[in-house]
Design an enzyme around this catalytic site. Structure first.
Site, PDB file in Angstrom:
ATOM      1  N   HIS A 253       0.835  -1.209   0.000  1.00 38.95           N
ATOM      2  CA  HIS A 253       0.000   0.000   0.000  1.00 38.95           C
ATOM      3  C   HIS A 253       0.869   1.259   0.000  1.00 38.95           C
ATOM      4  O   HIS A 253       1.992   1.236  -0.481  1.00 38.95           O
ATOM      5  CB  HIS A 253      -1.005  -0.053   1.157  1.00 38.95           C
ATOM      6  CG  HIS A 253      -1.783  -1.328   1.181  1.00 38.95           C
ATOM      7  ND1 HIS A 253      -2.832  -1.567   0.326  1.00 38.95           N
ATOM      8  CD2 HIS A 253      -1.618  -2.460   1.922  1.00 38.95           C
ATOM      9  CE1 HIS A 253      -3.309  -2.789   0.551  1.00 38.95           C
ATOM     10  NE2 HIS A 253      -2.575  -3.349   1.502  1.00 38.95           N
TER      11      HIS A 253
ATOM     12  N   GLU B 160      -2.315   0.394   7.787  1.00 42.01           N
ATOM     13  CA  GLU B 160      -1.431  -0.655   7.288  1.00 42.01           C
ATOM     14  C   GLU B 160      -0.218  -0.084   6.557  1.00 42.01           C
ATOM     15  O   GLU B 160       0.910  -0.558   6.722  1.00 42.01           O
ATOM     16  CB  GLU B 160      -2.203  -1.602   6.359  1.00 42.01           C
ATOM     17  CG  GLU B 160      -1.344  -2.737   5.803  1.00 42.01           C
ATOM     18  CD  GLU B 160      -2.108  -3.663   4.875  1.00 42.01           C
ATOM     19  OE1 GLU B 160      -1.504  -4.650   4.424  1.00 42.01           O
ATOM     20  OE2 GLU B 160      -3.300  -3.393   4.602  1.00 42.01           O
TER      21      GLU B 160
ATOM     22  N   HIS C 208       2.846  -7.070   4.432  1.00 39.52           N
ATOM     23  CA  HIS C 208       1.461  -6.633   4.620  1.00 39.52           C
ATOM     24  C   HIS C 208       0.999  -6.870   6.051  1.00 39.52           C
ATOM     25  O   HIS C 208       1.656  -7.556   6.839  1.00 39.52           O
ATOM     26  CB  HIS C 208       0.533  -7.380   3.655  1.00 39.52           C
ATOM     27  CG  HIS C 208       0.613  -6.885   2.245  1.00 39.52           C
ATOM     28  ND1 HIS C 208      -0.307  -6.030   1.705  1.00 39.52           N
ATOM     29  CD2 HIS C 208       1.537  -7.124   1.286  1.00 39.52           C
ATOM     30  CE1 HIS C 208       0.036  -5.760   0.452  1.00 39.52           C
ATOM     31  NE2 HIS C 208       1.156  -6.411   0.181  1.00 39.52           N
TER      32      HIS C 208
ATOM     33  N   GLU D 237       1.708 -11.653   5.873  1.00 37.26           N
ATOM     34  CA  GLU D 237       0.628 -10.934   6.547  1.00 37.26           C
ATOM     35  C   GLU D 237       0.915 -10.972   8.044  1.00 37.26           C
ATOM     36  O   GLU D 237       0.724 -11.988   8.716  1.00 37.26           O
ATOM     37  CB  GLU D 237      -0.723 -11.575   6.245  1.00 37.26           C
ATOM     38  CG  GLU D 237      -1.178 -11.438   4.794  1.00 37.26           C
ATOM     39  CD  GLU D 237      -1.861 -10.099   4.521  1.00 37.26           C
ATOM     40  OE1 GLU D 237      -1.822  -9.213   5.389  1.00 37.26           O
ATOM     41  OE2 GLU D 237      -2.451  -9.961   3.427  1.00 37.26           O
TER      42      GLU D 237
END
Length: 230
Positions: free
Chosen positions: A10, A24, A79, A145
């Protein structure tokens, strides 16, 4: 020379998941920068390129095209997860087309083991998905993640700089094991210098070249760079 393409998920207009006062995009960038700094400080013959080093917008295609044209040996995308507030823990992904015996899966197995040793999160396992950054990269790729931002317990860990440092070290340990990286020889300790960019510490280094690398990375965008002896 091991060429790592490091992708903080992102950024810029795309905040990623948000909850508990966290975004995030900020967490992924922080962890990725720590990974870069640890690799540069502790290992020889490592060349790192990042999809972003600040809060900027990069499309998925820009990231994978950049990695492919650069000729990276490995693509690592960082992430943070979100789901329903109750889900929590760590998981990682390789592409759905790959077998469990593939080289990418072997790299992932090492990465997974090293990261889960230190992250103090529940282990949700090794998974596969058709994510763009896993599908469109020409090299082996892994997406991690690192906890659920909308889970209260995980969010408290994400908020901790010491926890993010441990997670970064886990990623580095995995990379070192997977790619047989050579640790730099220890010598008589030199003075430690902090590189402070626009009031924020970018890193702390003993090696002169690492100090110069940190300055070079920020020279075009920073208004003020300070090198301070600790």
């Amino acid at each position: 020379m091991f060429k790592l393409y490091l992708d903080p998920g992102h950024g810029g207009a795309d905040s990623g998941a948000t909850a508990n006062g966290l975004q995030e995009k900020n967490i992924t960038l922080d962890i990725a920068l720590r990974i870069r700094d640890l690799l540069e400080k502790d290992y020889e013959d490592v060349n790192i390129r990042m999809s972003r080093t600040t809060d900027t917008t990069r499309s998925l295609s820009q990231r994978t095209n950049d990695a492919n044209s650069w000729g990276a040996d490995y693509f690592l995308s960082i992430h943070v997860n979100a789901f329903n507030g109750s889900a929590q823990g760590y998981e990682d992904y390789i592409h759905t087309s790959l077998t469990d015996s593939s080289l990418t899966a072997q790299y992932r197995n090492i990465m997974h083991d090293e990261i889960t040793k230190v992250n103090n999160l529940s282990n949700r396992g090794k998974k596969k998905a058709n994510f763009h950054v896993l599908r469109e990269t020409a090299m082996s790729a892994l997406l991690t993640e690192n906890g659920f931002i909308d889970n209260t317990s995980d969010a408290e860990k994400l908020r901790s700089s010491s926890w993010r440092q441990a997670v970064a070290q886990g990623h580095v340990n995995g990379l070192a094991g997977a790619f047989n990286l050579t640790r730099k020889q220890t010598t008589t300790p030199n003075d430690l210098y902090r590189v402070i960019v626009d009031g924020t510490q970018e890193g702390a280094y003993r090696d002169e070249q690492n100090i110069l690398n940190a300055v070079s990375r920020n020279l075009q965008t920073a208004e003020r760079i300070v090198i301070e002896k600790v």
